[in-house]
Design a protein around this motif. Structure first.
Motif, short mmCIF file in Angstrom:
data_model
loop_
_atom_site.label_atom_id
_atom_site.label_comp_id
_atom_site.label_asym_id
_atom_site.label_seq_id
_atom_site.Cartn_x
_atom_site.Cartn_y
_atom_site.Cartn_z
N LYS A 56 0.84 -1.12 0.00
CA LYS A 56 0.10 0.06 0.07
C LYS A 56 0.88 1.43 -0.13
CE LYS A 56 -0.69 0.58 4.93
NZ LYS A 56 -1.51 0.56 6.10
N ARG A 57 2.04 1.12 0.67
CA ARG A 57 2.92 2.49 0.67
C ARG A 57 3.48 2.79 -0.97
NH1 ARG A 57 4.16 4.23 5.94
NH2 ARG A 57 3.26 2.69 7.64
N TRP A 90 1.09 3.96 -3.23
CA TRP A 90 0.31 5.61 -2.91
C TRP A 90 1.50 6.29 -3.40
CZ3 TRP A 90 -4.23 6.67 -1.98
CH2 TRP A 90 -4.21 8.15 -1.48
N ILE A 128 -7.12 3.26 -6.39
CA ILE A 128 -6.63 4.72 -6.38
C ILE A 128 -7.49 5.48 -7.60
CG2 ILE A 128 -4.83 6.46 -6.65
CD1 ILE A 128 -3.19 4.29 -5.38
N ASP A 154 -4.08 12.42 3.37
CA ASP A 154 -3.60 11.39 2.46
C ASP A 154 -3.59 10.10 3.10
OD1 ASP A 154 -3.42 12.84 0.49
OD2 ASP A 154 -1.15 13.11 0.34
N ARG A 155 -3.23 10.03 4.48
CA ARG A 155 -2.97 8.69 5.20
C ARG A 155 -4.48 8.15 5.40
NH1 ARG A 155 0.60 8.72 10.53
NH2 ARG A 155 1.96 9.17 9.28
N ARG A 180 -5.66 6.65 2.25
CA ARG A 180 -5.03 5.56 1.81
C ARG A 180 -5.29 4.43 2.85
NH1 ARG A 180 1.31 5.51 3.59
NH2 ARG A 180 0.07 5.02 5.68
#
Length: 459
Positions: A196-197, A200, A354, A369-370, A373
């Motif tokens: 996921k990181r 993103w 996304i 954003d966090r 996400r």
């Protein structure tokens, strides 16, 4: 059967079923299903030969399924009923296919495992062939096989005589589950977080480096990688033992068996997994990300502390550490191999999520954003990864042949390999069938998880 058992099973339970059918049933078809279910149930209960299929236990499995077909169940319950029925049918087909594959193999039990001296006596040889049913027609062999399977009687292992197949599976299964449950959960968490990181922040240095590493580990030849791991950490650095799952000298005068410690370690592992799930459930009811993380980590920490206290007070701690010490190297090898696939799956799914409109809307609302996400994108992207995790966890019961062979870890994978190479047919069939049952059950669990993880899915 005792009098109270007869009243309970032959009177009380059927009356409850009849009551609900009469109360909820509105069509003649409902009562037809009830009649069929009762006939199968009583046929199994009183062992009426012409009223059960394969064995009474098989009737006890299918009778409730047929009974519930007489009701108009709500969405998820209806789906579970239909999928359970499909799984039972697939199980029968799978066991049938495995049986005929081994039936088509050349030779028979008597030519594989009998003492050659007995072969010189024709009368003794023919008597033993008759006892094993070697000359029986294929349909007689098939019926006996299915009957024994649903009676949970898988036969006696030839290579480990006189142990029963179910006893061997019960002995080896905890070792495989202990190893692969630990590695699967760790690789899942690592792959999910990294996937996921990097998705993103697509195109960055971290994304390119992680993708490259993931592809390398995903495509590397597994036996070669295992040899490198063993040579580096066990032979050169000598950080870990070369193979095996215990140090024999430490267990010489142990007051308990390694199997009992394995079972307790497995229960501890499952307890920690449950504590993690409890933390996730609690976090789902909280609003802020900080509160969610605090809930998860508090639950995990509590589980770890309670586990440490348990092992420090039961006098098995030193022996458990020895098993964990032997477990470390194969776990490292499996985690580094499996996390790559989980990370790539999570990354690709995240990139698709996304692009969805609800992510654009969340950004337009000015959410951090966090939050977007972790709360919106990652939850939806988790679905394919969760399916892969659940099904992969079940299939590793027999899929760890390479790992268990390389590290001499006496689990289900190595047992299946040795049974196949030594033509131990009952043990090989038992391992394959047991794996099939777990995989079919894992499919059902994955489908149910979809309904809870994705609010868009309704059955």
């Amino acid at each position: 059967m005792r009098s109270w058992e007869l009243i309970l099973y032959a009177v009380a339970i059927p009356l409850i079923g009849i009551y609900f059918s009469l109360r909820k049933g509105k069509k003649p078809l409902n009562y037809i299903f009830l009649a069929i279910a009762l006939a199968l149930y009583y046929g199994a209960l009183f062992n009426v030969k012409y009223l059960y299929l394969f064995s009474p236990r098989f009737n006890f499995i299918i009778a409730p399924l047929i009974y519930f077909y007489g009701f108009d169940l709500p969405g998820l319950a209806k789906f579970i009923r239909n999928r359970t029925t499909q799984i039972v049918l697939l199980l029968v087909i799978y066991v049938t296919v495995v049986f005929f594959i081994f039936l088509a193999m050349p030779g028979d039990y008597t030519t594989k495992f009998l003492d050659p001296k007995l072969m010189r006596n024709p009368e003794m040889y023919e008597r033993i062939k008759k006892m094993f049913g070697v000359d029986d027609p294929w349909y007689v062999k098939y019926y006996k096989h299915m009957k024994n399977f649903f009676n949970l009687e898988m036969g006696i292992s030839f290579s480990e005589y006189p142990k029963k197949v179910e006893e061997i599976i019960a002995e080896r299964l905890p070792r495989t589950l202990f190893l692969f449950l630990a590695s699967s959960v760790l690789s899942f968490l690592l792959g999910f977080d990294l996937g996921k990181r990097i998705a993103w922040k697509r195109g960055g240095l971290a994304d390119k480096a992680a993708t490259f590493v993931g592809i390398v580990f995903w495509t590397i030849f597994t036996p070669f990688y295992m040899i490198i791991i063993i040579w580096l950490f066990a032979v050169t650095l000598k950080w870990f033992p070369l193979s095996g799952f215990v140090t024999p000298s430490k267990w010489f005068n142990a007051p308990f068996s390694a199997q009992s410690v394995f079972l307790r370690l497995l229960w501890t592992e499952l307890f920690l997994l449950i504590m993690w799930i409890v933390g996730i459930v609690i976090a789902g009811r909280l609003k802020t990300i900080k509160a969610k993380r605090t809930a998860v980590w508090t639950s995990i920490t509590t589980g770890i502390v309670l586990s440490i206290i348990y092992w420090m007070t039961n006098k098995m701690g030193a022996y458990a550490l020895d098993i964990i010490y032997h477990l470390a190297l194969p776990t490292i090898a499996l985690v580094t191999l499996h996390f790559a696939g989980d990370m790539l799956v999570m990354r690709d799914t995240m990139l698709e999520v996304i692009k969805e409109d609800y992510i654009t809307t969340a950004r337009a609302k000015g959410l951090p954003d966090r939050v977007i996400r972790d709360k919106h994108a990652a939850r939806t992207a988790l679905l394919p990864l969760m399916t892969s995790f659940v099904i992969g966890l079940a299939s590793t019961v027999s899929g760890g042949v390479i790992t268990e062979t390389m590290f001499s870890w006496k689990g289900m994978g190595l047992t299946l390999l040795e049974a196949t190479t030594s033509q131990d047919t009952p043990l090989a069939i038992g391992c394959l069938v047991f794996t099939g049952v777990l995989v079919l059950f894992a499919h059902l669990v994955a489908d149910i998880l979809y309904a809870f993880l994705d609010p868009r899915i309704r059955y």
